[in-house]
Each structure stands twice: as C-alpha cells, then as structure tokens.
Design a protein around this motif. Structure first.
Motif, PDB file in Angstrom:
ATOM      1  N   UNK A  99       0.835  -1.203   0.000  1.00 49.25           N
ATOM      2  CA  UNK A  99       0.000   0.000   0.000  1.00 49.25           C
ATOM      3  C   UNK A  99       0.868   1.250   0.000  1.00 49.25           C
ATOM      4  N   UNK A 100       0.435   2.258  -0.781  1.00 48.94           N
ATOM      5  CA  UNK A 100       1.149   3.536  -0.813  1.00 48.94           C
ATOM      6  C   UNK A 100       0.174   4.622  -1.263  1.00 48.94           C
ATOM      7  N   UNK A 101       0.188   5.775  -0.541  1.00 45.07           N
ATOM      8  CA  UNK A 101      -0.632   6.912  -0.957  1.00 45.07           C
ATOM      9  C   UNK A 101       0.149   8.201  -0.733  1.00 45.07           C
ATOM     10  N   UNK A 102      -0.515   9.330  -0.894  1.00 48.36           N
ATOM     11  CA  UNK A 102       0.169  10.628  -0.800  1.00 48.36           C
ATOM     12  C   UNK A 102       0.734  10.908   0.589  1.00 48.36           C
ATOM     13  N   UNK A 103       0.200  10.242   1.601  1.00 42.93           N
ATOM     14  CA  UNK A 103       0.666  10.443   2.968  1.00 42.93           C
ATOM     15  C   UNK A 103       1.776   9.467   3.356  1.00 42.93           C
ATOM     16  N   UNK A 104       2.083   8.539   2.477  1.00 42.20           N
ATOM     17  CA  UNK A 104       3.036   7.475   2.815  1.00 42.20           C
ATOM     18  C   UNK A 104       4.480   7.901   2.614  1.00 42.20           C
ATOM     19  N   UNK A 105       5.374   7.255   3.364  1.00 42.83           N
ATOM     20  CA  UNK A 105       6.818   7.333   3.136  1.00 42.83           C
ATOM     21  C   UNK A 105       7.287   5.955   2.677  1.00 42.83           C
ATOM     22  N   UNK A 106       8.507   5.915   2.148  1.00 41.02           N
ATOM     23  CA  UNK A 106       9.152   4.617   1.919  1.00 41.02           C
ATOM     24  C   UNK A 106      10.035   4.360   3.134  1.00 41.02           C
ATOM     25  N   UNK A 107       9.618   3.417   3.967  1.00 38.68           N
ATOM     26  CA  UNK A 107      10.330   3.126   5.213  1.00 38.68           C
ATOM     27  C   UNK A 107      11.363   2.032   4.988  1.00 38.68           C
ATOM     28  N   UNK A 108      12.590   2.311   5.407  1.00 43.76           N
ATOM     29  CA  UNK A 108      13.672   1.340   5.247  1.00 43.76           C
ATOM     30  C   UNK A 108      14.132   0.810   6.605  1.00 43.76           C
ATOM     31  N   UNK A 109      14.362  -0.483   6.648  1.00 39.17           N
ATOM     32  CA  UNK A 109      14.903  -1.175   7.810  1.00 39.17           C
ATOM     33  C   UNK A 109      16.348  -1.543   7.469  1.00 39.17           C
ATOM     34  N   UNK A 110      17.288  -1.072   8.296  1.00 40.30           N
ATOM     35  CA  UNK A 110      18.710  -1.206   7.958  1.00 40.30           C
ATOM     36  C   UNK A 110      19.440  -2.015   9.026  1.00 40.30           C
ATOM     37  N   UNK A 111      20.203  -3.008   8.577  1.00 42.41           N
ATOM     38  CA  UNK A 111      21.074  -3.775   9.465  1.00 42.41           C
ATOM     39  C   UNK A 111      22.512  -3.326   9.199  1.00 42.41           C
ATOM     40  N   UNK A 112      23.225  -2.982  10.269  1.00 42.10           N
ATOM     41  CA  UNK A 112      24.575  -2.441  10.122  1.00 42.10           C
ATOM     42  C   UNK A 112      25.610  -3.378  10.748  1.00 42.10           C
ATOM     43  N   UNK A 113      26.850  -3.053  10.517  1.00 40.33           N
ATOM     44  CA  UNK A 113      27.942  -3.780  11.159  1.00 40.33           C
ATOM     45  C   UNK A 113      28.013  -3.413  12.634  1.00 40.33           C
ATOM     46  N   UNK A 114      28.433  -4.370  13.454  1.00 43.67           N
ATOM     47  CA  UNK A 114      28.569  -4.157  14.892  1.00 43.67           C
ATOM     48  C   UNK A 114      29.550  -3.029  15.187  1.00 43.67           C
ATOM     49  N   UNK A 115      29.211  -2.205  16.175  1.00 45.73           N
ATOM     50  CA  UNK A 115      30.036  -1.063  16.599  1.00 45.73           C
ATOM     51  C   UNK A 115      30.078   0.087  15.594  1.00 45.73           C
ATOM     52  N   UNK A 116      29.259  -0.010  14.542  1.00 43.58           N
ATOM     53  CA  UNK A 116      29.260   1.066  13.547  1.00 43.58           C
ATOM     54  C   UNK A 116      27.855   1.538  13.215  1.00 43.58           C
ATOM     55  N   UNK A 117      26.887   1.132  14.023  1.00 39.33           N
ATOM     56  CA  UNK A 117      25.492   1.505  13.750  1.00 39.33           C
ATOM     57  C   UNK A 117      25.319   3.012  13.719  1.00 39.33           C
ATOM     58  N   UNK A 118      25.876   3.702  14.696  1.00 41.69           N
ATOM     59  CA  UNK A 118      25.640   5.145  14.800  1.00 41.69           C
ATOM     60  C   UNK A 118      26.466   5.937  13.795  1.00 41.69           C
TER      61      UNK A 118
END
Length: 293
Positions: A99-118
């Motif tokens: 589902x997508x409409x004018x109010x929607x964003x494209x939400x991303x879920x990101x997995x990072x390397x340990x100790x480098x997330x921030x």
C-alpha cells in the motif's frame, strides 16, 4: 481486526496466511460464519470488518500506487546499501503491505555492522538533511539494528506483522541470519515463510571500502559511541514529553539498536487493536486476548 485499523481489507488468501489453519476450507468456512453473524462483509474478493465498504476502494488505489513506487524503493535500497557499514536493507511500513498513498513514506529497515550503527546512521542522516533537504518521502531510515543483535526485543502482533511483511532488498546472507534469530514470529503466524532467493548480496564501491577500512577500528568505535551520545542527548531534549517507558520503546538508543518513532506508532496500533477487541466483545460476545507493547 488488525488490518481494519489501517482500513485495509484482506483477501481470503491473505487471511489464511495469518491463521493457524492448515486447511484452506477451514479459513473460508470461518469467514462465511462471520459474514452470517454480520461481523464481516464481503466486497468482491475482500473481507471487510464492519461497514467500512469504502476501504476496498482505498486499498485498490493504494495497491496500484505501491506497484508504481516499488521500483523507486528498490533503487533507494540499492543506494543505501552502498553506504559504509550497511549490511542489509529492507522495506517496511505500509509499502511492505502493498500500500502507498500521498501520505506514505518509503520506510527502510537497515542492518549495520557491529560497533558502527551510529556512524552508519549519522552518514545516512547527513545525506538526507543536506542532499535531500531533510525530505523523508522516499528516504525514511528510522530503524537500525546491528548484526550483533538481530533478534527483535519487542515481541507482539505489531512487530510480528512487520517482520512477516518486511521486504528484504539487499544483503541476503545477513537477512538469513536475521530471520533465524526471529523464529518467534511463528508463534503468531505458524505458516510464516521466508523467500530470499532473489535478494542480492551487497556490493560496496571502492570509496565505501576505503571509508570502512579507516574506521573499522578502535577510533571508529569511539566515534560511533560519540554519535550515539550526541543523538541521545538531542532526542531526550526534543522529546521530553515522552515518559521513560515510552521513550525506551519509541526512541530506543542502544549500542545495537536505533529507533526513531517519536509518535510511538507501535503503541498506538496496539491500543487501537485492543479497543476493537473490546468492541467485538461488547457487540458480539467474542473474547480475544489483548495485545501488549
């Protein structure tokens, strides 16, 4: 009940995938019984809770828009995967449900390397703020976990649904590990299956590899800790209206997790679901256990 919160009626096949029924006919018979009891209404191929018949049109429009925007989501996921210390990228939120409409964003879920997330998160945020002028429409990166803490801590119907509908885009091997750490989803949806055959591995550019080489050490770890501390102080000042319990869920900020959900959408959805469950109990004498954040 859950999807009616979003005014998103489901098909028989979709409903069956969320049940524990092994036999397709059992699900169909249960739905027919609910229709006879005037609890559900069938409109074309969709089952609607209550009388919200306009939700069918809303869903069909949203489905068409989602198909059009998916190519952009894949393009952005590939772009995000090129950033330093990104291990995997997936699409969540409404788009992951089709589902997508004018109010929607494209939400991303990101997995990072340990100790480098921030470090990873800060670089992506700087790109969004400087290059995209802080627009999140097609670049909403608000949930990060590291490859050292792949199990989702909050286990409820909201998070289980998000994991079931998550669309992996980049980083096949890390996603395989991610799903192996979250088999608890089957406690909610026993027929949950993972399909990662078409998910590519991430290919980093020479520039990204160089940045990772120079920061993949104790100095980089110290910068990561500094970015976490700065961000956390900023959030505590900006979102001081949240109590400590809500802050720890909506804006979880640990070494291995970063969530930026100041509206505490998870809690809102679960409270809305519980309201609907109470309504069903009052009106139809059907008792369903409540959910908890």
């Amino acid at each position: 009940m859950y999807f009616s919160i979003f005014r998103y009626p489901l098909t028989l096949e979709e409903i069956h995938s969320y049940t524990n029924n092994s036999n397709f006919c059992d699900t169909e018979n249960e739905l027919l019984h609910l229709i006879d009891q005037k609890i559900l209404t069938k409109v074309d191929d969709f089952y609607v809770y209550g009388s919200d018949l306009d939700s069918v049109i809303k869903r069909l429009r949203g489905n068409m828009n989602a198909k059009k925007i998916m190519a952009k989501a894949q393009e952005r996921a590939l772009f995000i995967s090129k950033f330093p210390f990104v291990e995997s990228v997936g699409v969540s939120g409404s788009l992951s449900k089709g589902y997508y409409d004018n109010e929607s964003d494209i939400d991303f879920f990101v997995i990072t390397k340990h100790n480098k997330l921030w470090v990873c998160r800060t670089l992506l945020m700087l790109y969004k703020k400087i290059v995209l002028f802080n627009s999140r429409k097609y670049f909403c990166v608000n949930y990060f976990i590291s490859d050292q803490q792949l199990e989702i801590e909050e286990k409820n119907r909201f998070t289980a649904t998000e994991l079931k509908t998550l669309i992996p885009m980049q980083g096949k091997q890390v996603f395989e590990k991610f799903y192996s750490r979250n088999t608890w989803v089957k406690d909610y949806f026993s027929k949950f299956e993972i399909h990662l055959e078409s998910v590519p591995e991430i290919k980093k550019t020479a520039l990204t590899k160089t940045i990772e080489f120079f920061f993949d050490n104790g100095f980089g770890n110290a910068i990561d800790y500094a970015f976490k501390s700065i961000t956390l102080r900023k959030w505590r000042a900006k979102f001081n209206f949240l109590n400590e319990e809500d802050f720890k869920i909506a804006l979880k900020s640990t070494k291995n997790i970063s969530k930026h959900h100041p509206s505490n959408f998870q809690k809102k959805v679960i409270l809305s679901l519980n309201d609907k469950l109470e309504e069903v109990q009052r009106n139809y004498n059907i008792v369903v256990p409540k959910e908890y954040v």
